[in-house]
Design a protein around this motif. Structure first.
Motif, PDB file in Angstrom:
ATOM      1  N   TYR A  86       4.877  20.682  -2.643  1.00 34.26           N
ATOM      2  CA  TYR A  86       6.062  20.257  -1.914  1.00 34.26           C
ATOM      3  C   TYR A  86       6.826  21.485  -1.441  1.00 34.26           C
ATOM      4  N   VAL A  87       7.014  21.572  -0.136  1.00 33.35           N
ATOM      5  CA  VAL A  87       7.747  22.676   0.466  1.00 33.35           C
ATOM      6  C   VAL A  87       9.187  22.204   0.654  1.00 33.35           C
ATOM      7  N   ILE A  88      10.114  22.973   0.108  1.00 27.02           N
ATOM      8  CA  ILE A  88      11.533  22.627   0.178  1.00 27.02           C
ATOM      9  C   ILE A  88      12.185  23.492   1.254  1.00 27.02           C
ATOM     10  N   LEU A  89      12.719  22.836   2.273  1.00 33.86           N
ATOM     11  CA  LEU A  89      13.325  23.513   3.416  1.00 33.86           C
ATOM     12  C   LEU A  89      14.787  23.117   3.550  1.00 33.86           C
ATOM     13  N   ARG A  90      15.531  23.924   4.265  1.00 34.31           N
ATOM     14  CA  ARG A  90      16.928  23.614   4.582  1.00 34.31           C
ATOM     15  C   ARG A  90      17.195  24.140   5.987  1.00 34.31           C
ATOM     16  N   GLU A  91      18.017  23.433   6.722  1.00 31.42           N
ATOM     17  CA  GLU A  91      18.387  23.920   8.053  1.00 31.42           C
ATOM     18  C   GLU A  91      19.106  25.253   7.898  1.00 31.42           C
ATOM     19  N   ALA A  92      18.710  26.223   8.692  1.00 24.27           N
ATOM     20  CA  ALA A  92      19.295  27.569   8.607  1.00 24.27           C
ATOM     21  C   ALA A  92      20.710  27.555   9.169  1.00 24.27           C
ATOM     22  N   THR A  93      21.587  28.276   8.505  1.00 28.56           N
ATOM     23  CA  THR A  93      22.976  28.362   8.953  1.00 28.56           C
ATOM     24  C   THR A  93      23.244  29.646   9.731  1.00 28.56           C
ATOM     25  N   GLU A  94      22.360  30.627   9.565  1.00 24.94           N
ATOM     26  CA  GLU A  94      22.538  31.885  10.292  1.00 24.94           C
ATOM     27  C   GLU A  94      21.178  32.422  10.698  1.00 24.94           C
ATOM     28  N   GLU A  96      18.153  33.414  13.738  1.00 23.96           N
ATOM     29  CA  GLU A  96      17.483  32.692  14.825  1.00 23.96           C
ATOM     30  C   GLU A  96      16.536  31.618  14.324  1.00 23.96           C
ATOM     31  N   ALA A  97      16.065  31.726  13.098  1.00 30.07           N
ATOM     32  CA  ALA A  97      15.118  30.749  12.564  1.00 30.07           C
ATOM     33  C   ALA A  97      15.815  29.404  12.365  1.00 30.07           C
ATOM     34  N   PRO A  98      15.170  28.313  12.769  1.00 25.96           N
ATOM     35  CA  PRO A  98      15.809  26.997  12.644  1.00 25.96           C
ATOM     36  C   PRO A  98      15.827  26.458  11.209  1.00 25.96           C
ATOM     37  N   LEU A  99      14.872  26.902  10.379  1.00 24.88           N
ATOM     38  CA  LEU A  99      14.762  26.421   9.010  1.00 24.88           C
ATOM     39  C   LEU A  99      14.645  27.587   8.042  1.00 24.88           C
ATOM     40  N   GLU A 100      15.116  27.350   6.834  1.00 24.56           N
ATOM     41  CA  GLU A 100      15.008  28.334   5.761  1.00 24.56           C
ATOM     42  C   GLU A 100      14.079  27.732   4.699  1.00 24.56           C
ATOM     43  N   VAL A 101      13.064  28.480   4.287  1.00 23.67           N
ATOM     44  CA  VAL A 101      12.163  28.030   3.234  1.00 23.67           C
ATOM     45  C   VAL A 101      12.800  28.401   1.897  1.00 23.67           C
ATOM     46  N   LEU A 102      13.180  27.378   1.103  1.00 19.81           N
ATOM     47  CA  LEU A 102      13.824  27.634  -0.182  1.00 19.81           C
ATOM     48  C   LEU A 102      12.804  27.931  -1.266  1.00 19.81           C
ATOM     49  N   THR A 103      11.834  27.044  -1.419  1.00 19.15           N
ATOM     50  CA  THR A 103      10.838  27.205  -2.473  1.00 19.15           C
ATOM     51  C   THR A 103       9.662  26.275  -2.208  1.00 19.15           C
ATOM     52  N   VAL A 104       8.680  26.363  -3.067  1.00 18.75           N
ATOM     53  CA  VAL A 104       7.528  25.463  -3.045  1.00 18.75           C
ATOM     54  C   VAL A 104       7.229  25.103  -4.496  1.00 18.75           C
ATOM     55  N   THR A 105       6.824  23.860  -4.736  1.00 16.12           N
ATOM     56  CA  THR A 105       6.552  23.415  -6.099  1.00 16.12           C
ATOM     57  C   THR A 105       5.347  22.486  -6.135  1.00 16.12           C
ATOM     58  N   ALA A 106       4.663  22.499  -7.264  1.00 16.13           N
ATOM     59  CA  ALA A 106       3.543  21.566  -7.481  1.00 16.13           C
ATOM     60  C   ALA A 106       4.004  20.366  -8.292  1.00 16.13           C
ATOM     61  N   SER A 117      19.886  15.448  -3.368  1.00 17.16           N
ATOM     62  CA  SER A 117      21.091  15.972  -2.719  1.00 17.16           C
ATOM     63  C   SER A 117      21.195  15.533  -1.262  1.00 17.16           C
ATOM     64  N   GLY A 118      20.068  15.309  -0.617  1.00 19.73           N
ATOM     65  CA  GLY A 118      20.079  14.918   0.783  1.00 19.73           C
ATOM     66  C   GLY A 118      20.258  16.085   1.741  1.00 19.73           C
ATOM     67  N   GLU A 119      20.454  17.286   1.224  1.00 23.45           N
ATOM     68  CA  GLU A 119      20.642  18.456   2.081  1.00 23.45           C
ATOM     69  C   GLU A 119      19.327  19.159   2.392  1.00 23.45           C
ATOM     70  N   GLU A 120      18.336  18.997   1.528  1.00 28.35           N
ATOM     71  CA  GLU A 120      17.073  19.678   1.716  1.00 28.35           C
ATOM     72  C   GLU A 120      16.056  18.758   2.404  1.00 28.35           C
ATOM     73  N   ILE A 121      15.098  19.387   3.057  1.00 28.48           N
ATOM     74  CA  ILE A 121      13.988  18.687   3.691  1.00 28.48           C
ATOM     75  C   ILE A 121      12.779  18.948   2.808  1.00 28.48           C
ATOM     76  N   ILE A 122      12.115  17.897   2.363  1.00 27.82           N
ATOM     77  CA  ILE A 122      10.954  18.035   1.486  1.00 27.82           C
ATOM     78  C   ILE A 122       9.711  17.645   2.268  1.00 27.82           C
ATOM     79  N   GLU A 123       8.780  18.575   2.382  1.00 31.97           N
ATOM     80  CA  GLU A 123       7.535  18.340   3.095  1.00 31.97           C
ATOM     81  C   GLU A 123       6.379  18.391   2.102  1.00 31.97           C
ATOM     82  N   LYS A 124       5.531  17.385   2.132  1.00 29.98           N
ATOM     83  CA  LYS A 124       4.371  17.305   1.248  1.00 29.98           C
ATOM     84  C   LYS A 124       3.167  17.873   2.002  1.00 29.98           C
ATOM     85  N   VAL A 125       2.525  18.881   1.394  1.00 34.75           N
ATOM     86  CA  VAL A 125       1.404  19.569   2.035  1.00 34.75           C
ATOM     87  C   VAL A 125       0.200  19.519   1.091  1.00 34.75           C
ATOM     88  N   PRO A 126      -0.970  19.073   1.578  1.00 35.43           N
ATOM     89  CA  PRO A 126      -2.156  19.021   0.713  1.00 35.43           C
ATOM     90  C   PRO A 126      -2.490  20.394   0.116  1.00 35.43           C
TER      91      PRO A 126
END
Length: 188
Positions: A86-94, A96-106, A117-126
């Motif tokens: 699971y890739v944990i992303l958040r919209e970047a606040t500063e 040029e990059a649109p997203l900030e990669v916070l962490t990745v977890t299994a 929290s509803g603030e992070e974007i969680i993407e599931k990657v095989p």
């Protein structure tokens, strides 16, 4: 739970994000995590490939941390139809990059915690095969089944005590089970 300090592994994972055209007029672009690259070097939004309007970026490299206390969660994920990270992303606040990669977890449980929290974007990657092997070996080495121990009831009878009966603040027996609103109406 295992509290073995040796029950810890880490591996750098490159996070690949895909930018594709949006399907509505309100979203110009759709961003998704499309892959992870085990053992990847550092990156900062390096273009990997472009095909038409779709572009894939090596957005960042973050460490995947495996902890011995989380082997139940990893085991749960490994038994899924498609084991994933699971890739944990958040919209970047500063910047040029649109997203900030916070962490990745299994751990699907940790990913669930982030989604609360509803603030992070969680993407599931095989999981790629090398990563699947790493997580499987970690679980085989450090997982310990917790033995279920059924507790025994004591012989004390708690149903013999009637709370509130004999309390001088309660006028009648039927007032024991009355709601506070009913009692206020009776007093007025």
């Amino acid at each position: 739970m295992i509290h073995n300090p040796k029950a810890y592994r880490t591996m750098p994972l490159g996070i690949v994000l895909r930018r594709a055209p949006g399907v509505t007029r309100w979203a110009k672009w759709v961003w998704t995590a499309s892959a992870v690259m085990p053992g990847a070097g550092e990156a900062d939004w390096r273009v990997l490939r472009t095909e038409g309007e779709v572009t894939e970026y090596h957005a960042a490299t973050v460490p995947l941390e495996l902890h011995g206390a989380d082997t139940d969660a990893y085991l749960h994920e490994l038994s899924a139809k498609q084991p994933s990270v699971y890739v944990i992303l958040r919209e970047a606040t500063e910047g040029e990059a649109p997203l900030e990669v916070l962490t990745v977890t299994a751990s699907p449980y940790e990913a669930q915690d982030y989604s609360d929290s509803g603030e992070e974007i969680i993407e599931k990657v095989p999981m790629p095969p090398a990563l699947y092997a790493l997580v499987t070996n970690f679980v085989e080495e450090f997982h310990e089944e917790e033995v279920f121990i059924k507790r025994k009831r004591d012989k004390k009878r708690i149903d013999l005590v009637e709370d509130g009966v004999g309390d001088p603040r309660i006028g009648k027996l039927e007032d024991v089970y009355a709601s506070p609103a009913q009692q206020r109406r009776r007093m007025n």
